[in-house]
Enzyme design. Structure first.
Site, mmCIF file in Angstrom:
data_model
loop_
_atom_site.group_PDB
_atom_site.id
_atom_site.type_symbol
_atom_site.label_atom_id
_atom_site.label_comp_id
_atom_site.label_asym_id
_atom_site.label_seq_id
_atom_site.Cartn_x
_atom_site.Cartn_y
_atom_site.Cartn_z
ATOM 1 N N GLU A 195 33.652 69.533 80.060
ATOM 2 C CA GLU A 195 34.230 68.174 80.051
ATOM 3 C C GLU A 195 35.693 68.200 79.592
ATOM 4 O OE1 GLU A 195 32.663 66.125 81.675
ATOM 5 O OE2 GLU A 195 30.719 67.108 81.625
ATOM 6 N N GLY A 241 39.437 67.443 95.096
ATOM 7 C CA GLY A 241 40.436 67.075 96.095
ATOM 8 C C GLY A 241 41.178 65.828 95.644
ATOM 9 N N HIS A 254 38.057 69.104 82.257
ATOM 10 C CA HIS A 254 38.423 67.989 83.151
ATOM 11 C C HIS A 254 39.701 67.294 82.674
ATOM 12 C CE1 HIS A 254 35.359 67.673 86.202
ATOM 13 N NE2 HIS A 254 34.369 67.689 85.336
HETATM 14 ZN ZN LIG Z 1 32.416 68.096 85.820
#
Ligand SMILES: [Zn+2]
Length: 203
Positions: free
Chosen positions: A162, A18, A165
């Site tokens: 990762e 979020g 991300h």
């Molecule tokens: Zn994560």
């Protein structure tokens, strides 16, 4: 002189799904700035949060900084919390604490392996996520030296998670949706709903 501001990123906690920072495409770190106090401080802070939350990986956006840096660490301690059967079944292996700056990922083996995954930015939930079996990652280390490493099995999963991300992708975008579950659903019943899930590190 570089000064650490309080109540500003890089945080000492992991931001949650979020938070817009988790959806940004993170910026590359200019090579000449890798050794700067700001970047070295960010890496240090990522290490602190990785350790506090007992994570196997962390990306800079998770502590509020949209830069292309990830850390990975699969220490011997994992063998204390994971059964030898699971360790073997997931093809897990230990991996030293490593910093990847501006990582570039190349899929070596496209076979999709499905295993349950969690994320410190999606606290309290778990889901099955398909990931490529093997990937090669090229990156700079914390001294600006280029290196590459090929991962298979569990560690390939972590590094893909990762690097996602850094591209604004969370495991909830890739998961098998029906497998998405609250990690505490049974305790919720046992305690008549009276449990609290902390968002702060366990330490
Ligand atoms: Zn994560």
């Amino acid at each position: 002189m570089f000064k650490v501001e309080r109540n500003m990123p890089p945080w000492g906690h992991c931001v949650q799904i979020g938070d817009p920072v988790l959806r940004e495409i993170a910026d590359e770190v200019p090579k000449e700035l890798i050794k700067s106090p700001e970047i070295q401080y960010l890496i240090k802070q990522m290490k602190v949060v990785l350790k506090d939350y007992r994570l196997v990986g962390i990306a800079a956006p998770q502590i509020g900084i949209s830069l292309r840096i990830i850390l990975m660490f699969c220490g011997e301690h994992l063998k204390d919390v994971i059964t030898p059967e699971t360790f073997k079944a997931r093809e897990m292996s230990t991996f030293p604490l490593t910093v990847f700056i501006n990582p570039e990922l190349e899929v070596v083996d496209h076979r999709k392996i499905i295993i349950e995954e969690t994320c410190a930015s999606v606290v309290g939930f778990v889901a099955e996520v398909p990931r490529n079996y093997s990937v090669k990652v090229k990156a700079f280390d914390r001294n600006g030296k280029e290196f590459q490493h090929t991962f298979t099995g569990w560690n390939a999963r972590i590094v893909q998670h990762e690097i996602d991300h850094l591209n604004g992708i969370l495991f909830t975008d890739l998961m098998n949706r029906k497998s998405f579950r609250c990690t505490n659903w049974e305790i919720v019943n046992r305690k008549a709903g009276r449990i609290v899930i902390p968002f702060y590190p366990k330490k």
